[in-house]
Every structure is written in structure tokens, then in C-alpha cells.
Scaffold this motif. Structure first.
Motif, PDB file in Angstrom:
ATOM      1  N   MET A  59       0.811  -1.221   0.000  1.00  0.00           N
ATOM      2  CA  MET A  59       0.000   0.000   0.000  1.00  0.00           C
ATOM      3  C   MET A  59       0.844   1.270   0.000  1.00  0.00           C
ATOM      4  O   MET A  59       0.293   2.366  -0.095  1.00  0.00           O
ATOM      5  N   VAL A  60       2.162   1.135   0.135  1.00  0.00           N
ATOM      6  CA  VAL A  60       3.030   2.305   0.259  1.00  0.00           C
ATOM      7  C   VAL A  60       4.224   2.183  -0.676  1.00  0.00           C
ATOM      8  O   VAL A  60       4.509   1.103  -1.206  1.00  0.00           O
ATOM      9  N   ALA A  61       4.924   3.288  -0.855  1.00  0.00           N
ATOM     10  CA  ALA A  61       6.062   3.303  -1.784  1.00  0.00           C
ATOM     11  C   ALA A  61       7.279   2.593  -1.214  1.00  0.00           C
ATOM     12  O   ALA A  61       8.032   1.950  -1.947  1.00  0.00           O
ATOM     13  N   ARG A  62       7.473   2.699   0.099  1.00  0.00           N
ATOM     14  CA  ARG A  62       8.679   2.143   0.728  1.00  0.00           C
ATOM     15  C   ARG A  62       8.303   1.289   1.929  1.00  0.00           C
ATOM     16  O   ARG A  62       7.418   1.656   2.704  1.00  0.00           O
ATOM     17  N   GLY A  63       8.986   0.167   2.068  1.00  0.00           N
ATOM     18  CA  GLY A  63       8.767  -0.677   3.235  1.00  0.00           C
ATOM     19  C   GLY A  63       9.614  -0.239   4.415  1.00  0.00           C
ATOM     20  O   GLY A  63      10.428   0.684   4.326  1.00  0.00           O
ATOM     21  N   LYS A  64       9.425  -0.904   5.555  1.00  0.00           N
ATOM     22  CA  LYS A  64      10.255  -0.652   6.725  1.00  0.00           C
ATOM     23  C   LYS A  64      11.715  -0.924   6.347  1.00  0.00           C
ATOM     24  O   LYS A  64      11.978  -1.846   5.591  1.00  0.00           O
ATOM     25  N   PRO A  65      12.663  -0.100   6.785  1.00  0.00           N
ATOM     26  CA  PRO A  65      12.617   0.852   7.899  1.00  0.00           C
ATOM     27  C   PRO A  65      12.112   2.254   7.556  1.00  0.00           C
ATOM     28  O   PRO A  65      12.202   3.146   8.398  1.00  0.00           O
ATOM     29  N   ALA A  66      11.627   2.481   6.338  1.00  0.00           N
ATOM     30  CA  ALA A  66      10.972   3.753   6.044  1.00  0.00           C
ATOM     31  C   ALA A  66       9.668   3.836   6.850  1.00  0.00           C
ATOM     32  O   ALA A  66       9.052   2.807   7.151  1.00  0.00           O
ATOM     33  N   PRO A  67       9.222   5.032   7.181  1.00  0.00           N
ATOM     34  CA  PRO A  67       8.048   5.176   8.052  1.00  0.00           C
ATOM     35  C   PRO A  67       6.710   5.074   7.340  1.00  0.00           C
ATOM     36  O   PRO A  67       5.652   5.153   7.989  1.00  0.00           O
ATOM     37  N   ASP A  68       6.716   4.853   6.024  1.00  0.00           N
ATOM     38  CA  ASP A  68       5.504   5.005   5.217  1.00  0.00           C
ATOM     39  C   ASP A  68       4.303   4.227   5.742  1.00  0.00           C
ATOM     40  O   ASP A  68       3.186   4.753   5.824  1.00  0.00           O
ATOM     41  N   ILE A  69       4.497   2.952   6.084  1.00  0.00           N
ATOM     42  CA  ILE A  69       3.347   2.144   6.461  1.00  0.00           C
ATOM     43  C   ILE A  69       2.740   2.599   7.781  1.00  0.00           C
ATOM     44  O   ILE A  69       1.515   2.579   7.958  1.00  0.00           O
ATOM     45  N   PHE A  70       3.565   3.073   8.703  1.00  0.00           N
ATOM     46  CA  PHE A  70       3.037   3.554   9.967  1.00  0.00           C
ATOM     47  C   PHE A  70       2.319   4.892   9.783  1.00  0.00           C
ATOM     48  O   PHE A  70       1.285   5.140  10.415  1.00  0.00           O
ATOM     49  N   LEU A  71       2.852   5.730   8.936  1.00  0.00           N
ATOM     50  CA  LEU A  71       2.172   6.999   8.660  1.00  0.00           C
ATOM     51  C   LEU A  71       0.832   6.756   7.964  1.00  0.00           C
ATOM     52  O   LEU A  71      -0.166   7.431   8.263  1.00  0.00           O
ATOM     53  N   LEU A  72       0.793   5.800   7.054  1.00  0.00           N
ATOM     54  CA  LEU A  72      -0.467   5.450   6.404  1.00  0.00           C
ATOM     55  C   LEU A  72      -1.476   4.935   7.421  1.00  0.00           C
ATOM     56  O   LEU A  72      -2.651   5.322   7.399  1.00  0.00           O
ATOM     57  N   ALA A  73      -1.033   4.062   8.311  1.00  0.00           N
ATOM     58  CA  ALA A  73      -1.937   3.504   9.318  1.00  0.00           C
ATOM     59  C   ALA A  73      -2.527   4.600  10.198  1.00  0.00           C
ATOM     60  O   ALA A  73      -3.745   4.628  10.446  1.00  0.00           O
ATOM     61  N   ALA A  74      -1.681   5.519  10.665  1.00  0.00           N
ATOM     62  CA  ALA A  74      -2.169   6.602  11.514  1.00  0.00           C
ATOM     63  C   ALA A  74      -3.146   7.497  10.759  1.00  0.00           C
ATOM     64  O   ALA A  74      -4.190   7.902  11.290  1.00  0.00           O
ATOM     65  N   GLU A  75      -2.821   7.788   9.493  1.00  0.00           N
ATOM     66  CA  GLU A  75      -3.709   8.631   8.691  1.00  0.00           C
ATOM     67  C   GLU A  75      -5.074   7.968   8.501  1.00  0.00           C
ATOM     68  O   GLU A  75      -6.119   8.605   8.687  1.00  0.00           O
ATOM     69  N   ARG A  76      -5.078   6.688   8.124  1.00  0.00           N
ATOM     70  CA  ARG A  76      -6.335   5.977   7.888  1.00  0.00           C
ATOM     71  C   ARG A  76      -7.147   5.823   9.176  1.00  0.00           C
ATOM     72  O   ARG A  76      -8.384   5.829   9.149  1.00  0.00           O
ATOM     73  N   MET A  77      -6.459   5.685  10.293  1.00  0.00           N
ATOM     74  CA  MET A  77      -7.150   5.523  11.574  1.00  0.00           C
ATOM     75  C   MET A  77      -7.518   6.854  12.199  1.00  0.00           C
ATOM     76  O   MET A  77      -8.213   6.901  13.220  1.00  0.00           O
ATOM     77  N   GLY A  78      -7.033   7.957  11.614  1.00  0.00           N
ATOM     78  CA  GLY A  78      -7.413   9.281  12.081  1.00  0.00           C
ATOM     79  C   GLY A  78      -6.776   9.694  13.394  1.00  0.00           C
ATOM     80  O   GLY A  78      -7.385  10.443  14.171  1.00  0.00           O
ATOM     81  N   VAL A  79      -5.541   9.240  13.629  1.00  0.00           N
ATOM     82  CA  VAL A  79      -4.844   9.548  14.882  1.00  0.00           C
ATOM     83  C   VAL A  79      -3.486  10.146  14.558  1.00  0.00           C
ATOM     84  O   VAL A  79      -2.760   9.621  13.703  1.00  0.00           O
ATOM     85  N   PRO A  80      -3.069  11.231  15.214  1.00  0.00           N
ATOM     86  CA  PRO A  80      -1.742  11.803  14.962  1.00  0.00           C
ATOM     87  C   PRO A  80      -0.641  10.813  15.347  1.00  0.00           C
ATOM     88  O   PRO A  80      -0.780  10.066  16.327  1.00  0.00           O
ATOM     89  N   PRO A  81       0.465  10.794  14.610  1.00  0.00           N
ATOM     90  CA  PRO A  81       1.576   9.904  14.960  1.00  0.00           C
ATOM     91  C   PRO A  81       2.038  10.047  16.405  1.00  0.00           C
ATOM     92  O   PRO A  81       2.381   9.044  17.050  1.00  0.00           O
ATOM     93  N   ALA A  82       2.028  11.273  16.928  1.00  0.00           N
ATOM     94  CA  ALA A  82       2.509  11.499  18.285  1.00  0.00           C
ATOM     95  C   ALA A  82       1.622  10.838  19.341  1.00  0.00           C
ATOM     96  O   ALA A  82       2.058  10.659  20.484  1.00  0.00           O
ATOM     97  N   ARG A  83       0.403  10.456  18.966  1.00  0.00           N
ATOM     98  CA  ARG A  83      -0.519   9.806  19.897  1.00  0.00           C
ATOM     99  C   ARG A  83      -0.643   8.316  19.600  1.00  0.00           C
ATOM    100  O   ARG A  83      -1.600   7.660  20.018  1.00  0.00           O
ATOM    101  N   THR A  84       0.332   7.787  18.874  1.00  0.00           N
ATOM    102  CA  THR A  84       0.282   6.400  18.422  1.00  0.00           C
ATOM    103  C   THR A  84       1.394   5.579  19.061  1.00  0.00           C
ATOM    104  O   THR A  84       2.538   6.016  19.137  1.00  0.00           O
ATOM    105  N   LEU A  85       1.036   4.380  19.514  1.00  0.00           N
ATOM    106  CA  LEU A  85       1.992   3.432  20.072  1.00  0.00           C
ATOM    107  C   LEU A  85       2.165   2.275  19.093  1.00  0.00           C
ATOM    108  O   LEU A  85       1.189   1.696  18.621  1.00  0.00           O
ATOM    109  N   VAL A  86       3.414   1.943  18.791  1.00  0.00           N
ATOM    110  CA  VAL A  86       3.745   0.834  17.897  1.00  0.00           C
ATOM    111  C   VAL A  86       4.354  -0.299  18.712  1.00  0.00           C
ATOM    112  O   VAL A  86       5.215  -0.064  19.566  1.00  0.00           O
TER     113      VAL A  86
END
Length: 224
Positions: free
Chosen positions: A136-163
Motif C-alpha cells: 500500500m506504500v512506496a517504501r517498506g520498513k525501515p521507512a516510516p511510510d506504512i506507519f504513517l499510512l496507518a495513523a492517517e487511515r485511523m485518524g490519529v496523529p503519529p505522536a498519539r500512536t503506540l507501535v
């Protein structure tokens, strides 16, 4: 501790104890195609990363592309092993049943392997459509793309997200996304290895050895 509004789970090595199986299958398949690596070398080079890394590494070592049918051969072996050996991480279901915050999965695995894992372990209902993979993203881990996509789709700021992550590449990706990352070292692939040290060096904010340990910690960190 600041409260979190979203918990993002890696799948392999966190929710399911699959990495020891998958890395063993990859080692066997590479061996059949002329590349001999130890299991620890497989962990070091490929743990938590997408299949494109396998393709790149094979080309670098041999000067040739992966043989035709390599992916299908690997997937057939994985399917066979998963059906007999794949297990939910101990206490993962109890954790998910008690978790109050929204949750999702962000995985480097293929969609097919994710569906297989969630189906075999009965974890799919805990996440529904909230499952994200690196197709779903251009770059896999260790790039942040998938986590940023997840936060965006879930409607939560990255700073309020626990991985919750078990790999160095996953920890690096979560931190690059501006999230808090807890390193999980309860998988079979970390038996006898200095996993906590590796994940802490990569930037993990906390190291967790067992799912049971997460229950009280998440109760502190997630708002009612």
C-alpha cells in the motif's frame, strides 16, 4: 506517561510466533537455489523487511535475479509449515480482548500471508479492515511510510500512536514516523539472542518480554 489513542501491531513476531518458521523456510529455499546462510544471518538481513529485500540481496550475492518460481516455492513451503506450526503469541488474545484503544496491523508481509496468518490463528475479527501492508506504500520498513499510512487511515496523529514491533527495521520505521515504539522480544526467533539490546539501540522506548507484561503497561498508557 502520555495516553495513546491508537495501538499499531506488527504481525509476525508480535501477534503470531511466525518469524522462526518463516525465516527457516526462507533459509531452506535460498539453500536450494545456491545461497547458504545461517539462521542468524537470515534474521539479521531479512527480519521485519519485505520480499523486495530478498530479491535485492540475492542479486547482490549471485549477480542474477531470483529464479522464476522462487516466491511460489517459498509460499508453498510457508503454507505447509504454517498450517501445522503457526501459533498465536501467548496471551495475545487476552491482550486484544482487554485493549480499550483502537488498534490496527502494519506488516511487511504480503497480503496473502497476512490473511493466512490471521485466519489460521482466529485473530482477523480483532482488526477487521484495519490491516495495512507494504504493497500500500512506496517504501517498506525501515521507512516510516506504512506507519504513517496507518495513523492517517485511523485518524490519529503519529505522536498519539503506540507501535509494538519486534524487528530493528520496524523500530526504526516507527521512530521515523514520530511514534512511540515498544520493542517486543517474546518470539521464538529471539531465544538466546540479545534482542532487547538490538531494539533499544534502534530506538525502542521500552522493551517488553511477554504479552502478559503488556496488559498492565497498556492499562497505564491507554485512556479509558
Amino acid at each position: 506517561m502520555s495516553a495513546f489513542e491508537l495501538v499499531v501491531f506488527d504481525l509476525d513476531g508480535v501477534l503470531v510466533d511466525s518469524e522462526i518458521i518463516a525465516c527457516g523456510c526462507l533459509r531452506e529455499t535460498l539453500e536450494r537455489h545456491g545461497v547458504s546462510l545461517t539462521l542468524n544471518e537470515i534474521f539479521e538481513h531479512f527480519l521485519g523487511r519485505g520480499f523486495s529485500v530478498v530479491e535485492e540481496d540475492y542479486r547482490r550475492r549471485t549477480g542474477a535475479p531470483l529464479p522464476a518460481g522462487f516466491a511460489a516455492e517459498l509460499n508453498t513451503l510457508l503454507l505447509s509449515r504454517y498450517k501445522t506450526a503457526l501459533r498465536v503469541m501467548p496471551d495475545a488474545i487476552r491482550l486484544l480482548n482487554g485493549l480499550r484503544a483502537p488498534r490496527c496491523i502494519a506488516s511487511s508481509s504480503t497480503p496473502e500471508r497476512i490473511r493466512l496468518s490471521l485466519g489460521l490463528t482466529k485473530l482477523a475479527p480483532f482488526f477487521g479492515a484495519n490491516v495495512f501492508d507494504t504493497t500500500m506504500v512506496a517504501r517498506g520498513k525501515p521507512a516510516p511510510d506504512i506507519f504513517l499510512l496507518a495513523a492517517e487511515r485511523m485518524g490519529v496523529p503519529p505522536a498519539r500512536t503506540l507501535v509494538l514491533e519486534d524487528s530493528v527495521s520496524g523500530v526504526l520505521a516507527g521512530k521515523a514516523a514520530g511514534m512511540t515504539v515498544w520493542g517486543f522480544i517474546g518470539g521464538g526467533h529471539y531465544t538466546g539472542r540479545n534482542a532487547g539490546g538490538m531494539l533499544a539501540e534502534a530506538g525502542a522506548d521500552r522493551i517488553v518480554e511477554r504479552m502478559a507484561d503488556l496488559l498492565p503497561q497498556l492499562s497505564e498508557a491507554v485512556p479509558p
